[in-house]
Scaffold this motif. Structure first.
Motif, mmCIF file in Angstrom:
data_model
loop_
_atom_site.group_PDB
_atom_site.id
_atom_site.type_symbol
_atom_site.label_atom_id
_atom_site.label_comp_id
_atom_site.label_asym_id
_atom_site.label_seq_id
_atom_site.Cartn_x
_atom_site.Cartn_y
_atom_site.Cartn_z
ATOM 1 N N ILE A 1 0.864 -1.192 0.000
ATOM 2 C CA ILE A 1 0.000 0.000 0.000
ATOM 3 C C ILE A 1 0.891 1.229 0.000
ATOM 4 O O ILE A 1 1.646 1.473 0.939
ATOM 5 C CB ILE A 1 -0.939 -0.002 1.220
ATOM 6 N N ILE A 2 0.820 1.988 -1.094
ATOM 7 C CA ILE A 2 1.708 3.144 -1.261
ATOM 8 C C ILE A 2 0.999 4.472 -1.008
ATOM 9 O O ILE A 2 1.636 5.523 -0.962
ATOM 10 C CB ILE A 2 2.332 3.151 -2.673
ATOM 11 N N GLY A 3 -0.335 4.429 -0.844
ATOM 12 C CA GLY A 3 -1.070 5.657 -0.586
ATOM 13 C C GLY A 3 -2.412 5.386 0.049
ATOM 14 O O GLY A 3 -2.960 4.289 -0.053
ATOM 15 N N LYS B 1 -0.885 -6.401 8.173
ATOM 16 C CA LYS B 1 -0.775 -5.080 8.779
ATOM 17 C C LYS B 1 0.495 -4.979 9.612
ATOM 18 O O LYS B 1 1.030 -5.972 10.091
ATOM 19 C CB LYS B 1 -1.983 -4.798 9.664
ATOM 20 N N CYS B 2 0.942 -3.737 9.839
ATOM 21 C CA CYS B 2 2.065 -3.453 10.729
ATOM 22 C C CYS B 2 3.321 -4.205 10.321
ATOM 23 O O CYS B 2 4.040 -4.750 11.171
ATOM 24 C CB CYS B 2 1.707 -3.799 12.184
ATOM 25 N N MET B 3 3.569 -4.264 9.022
ATOM 26 C CA MET B 3 4.752 -4.986 8.574
ATOM 27 C C MET B 3 6.043 -4.215 8.867
ATOM 28 O O MET B 3 7.116 -4.793 8.896
ATOM 29 C CB MET B 3 4.671 -5.250 7.071
ATOM 30 N N TYR B 4 5.943 -2.902 9.065
ATOM 31 C CA TYR B 4 7.134 -2.080 9.228
ATOM 32 C C TYR B 4 7.146 -1.369 10.574
ATOM 33 O O TYR B 4 6.114 -1.033 11.125
ATOM 34 C CB TYR B 4 7.220 -1.022 8.118
ATOM 35 N N ASP C 1 13.954 -1.827 12.647
ATOM 36 C CA ASP C 1 14.550 -2.691 11.638
ATOM 37 C C ASP C 1 13.705 -2.830 10.385
ATOM 38 O O ASP C 1 14.032 -3.583 9.488
ATOM 39 C CB ASP C 1 14.826 -4.087 12.217
ATOM 40 N N GLY C 2 12.579 -2.111 10.311
ATOM 41 C CA GLY C 2 11.771 -2.126 9.098
ATOM 42 C C GLY C 2 10.720 -3.215 9.034
ATOM 43 O O GLY C 2 9.874 -3.205 8.170
ATOM 44 N N LEU D 1 -6.472 -0.063 6.979
ATOM 45 C CA LEU D 1 -5.103 -0.366 6.575
ATOM 46 C C LEU D 1 -4.297 0.918 6.519
ATOM 47 O O LEU D 1 -4.847 2.028 6.494
ATOM 48 C CB LEU D 1 -5.097 -1.062 5.211
ATOM 49 N N GLU D 2 -2.986 0.782 6.491
ATOM 50 C CA GLU D 2 -2.098 1.936 6.486
ATOM 51 C C GLU D 2 -1.070 1.818 5.360
ATOM 52 O O GLU D 2 -0.827 0.726 4.832
ATOM 53 C CB GLU D 2 -1.366 2.043 7.831
ATOM 54 N N VAL D 3 -0.467 2.943 5.006
ATOM 55 C CA VAL D 3 0.626 2.938 4.041
ATOM 56 C C VAL D 3 1.735 2.016 4.551
ATOM 57 O O VAL D 3 2.058 2.000 5.740
ATOM 58 C CB VAL D 3 1.167 4.366 3.821
ATOM 59 N N ASN D 4 2.279 1.220 3.634
ATOM 60 C CA ASN D 4 3.329 0.220 3.884
ATOM 61 C C ASN D 4 2.803 -1.098 4.426
ATOM 62 O O ASN D 4 3.574 -2.040 4.580
ATOM 63 C CB ASN D 4 4.441 0.733 4.806
ATOM 64 N N ASN D 5 1.478 -1.214 4.693
ATOM 65 C CA ASN D 5 0.920 -2.542 4.909
ATOM 66 C C ASN D 5 0.968 -3.283 3.573
ATOM 67 O O ASN D 5 1.103 -2.670 2.509
ATOM 68 C CB ASN D 5 -0.531 -2.456 5.377
#
Length: 429
Positions: free
Chosen positions: A304-306, A342-345, A349-350, A394-398
């Motif tokens: 998810i980029i946006g 979700k919450c992958m980052y 450590d990213g 959801l959030e950006v970077n999920n």
């Protein structure tokens, strides 16, 4: 269309490799949610990129070939290359004994490059350019399909030694997701004329082919089509043509075990019903499965980029879309196969140690869902993956992960707006 392919050879997902050429496991993606979390987390650590990518499970491809041989041992598979031409998929199928259905010189060339003999290729395109027929003659591909008088003349002129299969329209395409008969297949009243045309041209008609439509759940369609094919065999005999010996039952098979077993049972029973024991001794039955081998072997991982919030509506942008892998996808199927990670980052450590996984089509594991639209990355407003579906917040970077994404996905992608197809990694035994 495909970018570089990377192999992952890891003996344990617990021990992360120091380089992307050391391990993996063979496990069917989608059967085990814990496995999905593990493998995606592992790949993201090795490949910390925002780019979308596929995971190809070659072990599953081998298992599907075993399933095919167990249920249809009398039917030789000619994999439909157009469904997904990824080189590793093709090589695995070739090693497992599959033959190939090619529809263009480019597809033929890709199969020959694997070291596959041309006698394991059928040129299953009923309408070909003259130059393409000449190419087939040059490389020794000597079986093709036809359904028109004009095609007979081209083949007579440029490949007179080629054996022909007359493509007939399947009597029943109900129950399939993608009908094909509006473009291909001779009508019953055209069959005799076409057979006589081939006979006059001095061409050998070796058999009959048909296709009940892609992704079919109407198994009885095979029965009615095989019955129609037998009538063509009988018409050829009435015209005193050399005996036919090939029955090409096309594709349409799905890989869900219960459905495939049911379809296989109908095929076996129908062949036994319409062809006598004596006829079956010389009958070669072939098929052109594509989706059966490709669909479930590929998993698409998108980022998810946006995001945009408008009241109770959520809008998301991901880095794959309609002009990439989703052009031929059914939105309902996409939603049902979609998993959110979700919450992958995090900021250290990213990667989160324990990402939250939710099956979006069922909205499990989340207290609330929202009417959501998922856009692809291009500037075209038609580039929508999902619209008005209920998804969790959801959030950006999920990540949005789509299972069963191997059939007519990356093969149909374009480079519109400068966006290419997703990268493909693969799992091996």
């Amino acid at each position: 269309m495909f970018t570089s392919v990377e192999s992952w050879n890891v003996k344990s997902l617990e021990a992360l490799p120091s380089a992307p050429d050391q391990v993996v496991t063979n496990n069917r993606l989608g059967d085990d949610e814990h496995f999905i979390q593990k493998i995606i987390s592992t790949i993201k650590k090795l490949q910390p990129s925002e780019e979308a990518f596929y995971v190809l499970d070659l072990g599953l491809v081998s298992n599907l070939m075993d399933t095919w041989k167990r249920n249809l041992p009398m039917v030789q598979s000619f994999y439909a290359v157009k469904c997904n031409p990824h080189p590793d998929l093709l090589a695995t199928l070739a090693a497992q004994g599959s033959s190939f259905d090619c529809g263009s010189p480019s597809e033929i060339e890709s199969i020959l490059a694997l070291g596959v003999s041309p006698d394991r290729i059928i040129y299953a395109n009923p309408c070909k350019a003259s130059s393409h027929i000449k190419y087939a003659a040059e490389v020794g591909v000597n079986v093709t399909t036809f359904d028109s008088v004009d095609e007979i003349e081209k083949i007579r002129k440029w490949h007179p030694k080629c054996s022909l299969l007359i493509r007939i329209k399947a009597p029943d395409e109900s129950g399939c997701s993608f009908p094909l008969s509006s473009k291909f297949g001779a009508l019953p009243e055209e069959v005799s004329l076409l057979l006589q045309g081939a006979q006059t041209a001095g061409l050998r008609v070796a058999g009959v082919s048909f296709h009940i439509g892609s992704k079919s759940y109407n198994f009885q369609a095979y029965k009615t089509a095989i019955e129609a094919a037998k009538e063509v065999f009988q018409e050829a005999a009435r015209l005193c043509m050399p005996p036919m010996h090939v029955l090409d039952i096309g594709g349409g098979f799905v890989s869900e075990p219960s459905f495939f077993e049911a379809a296989a049972a109908v095929v076996k029973t129908s062949v036994e019903t319409y062809f006598s024991a004596e006829e079956r001794r010389s009958l070669k039955v072939i098929a052109e499965p594509g989706r059966f081998f490709a669909e479930t072997a590929f998993t698409l991982v998108t980022n998810i980029i946006g995001k945009r919030v408008r009241g109770e509506v959520r809008q998301y942008w991901i880095n794959e879309g309609f002009f990439g892998s989703m052009m031929c996808a059914d939105p309902k199927t996409l939603l049902e196969s979609c998993i959110a990670l979700k919450c992958m980052y995090n900021n250290s450590d990213g990667i989160e140690k324990n990402p939250v996984l939710m099956v979006c089509g069922k909205a499990t594991g989340c207290a609330r869902t929202y009417s959501s639209t998922v856009f692809g990355p291009t500037c075209d407003s038609a580039d929508k993956v999902l619209e008005g579906d209920q998804l969790p917040e959801l959030e950006v970077n999920n990540l949005l992960v789509f299972l069963n994404m191997g059939a007519y996905t990356s093969a149909c992608g374009s480079h519109f707006n400068g966006f290419g197809s997703a990268k493909i990694t693969h799992l091996t035994n």
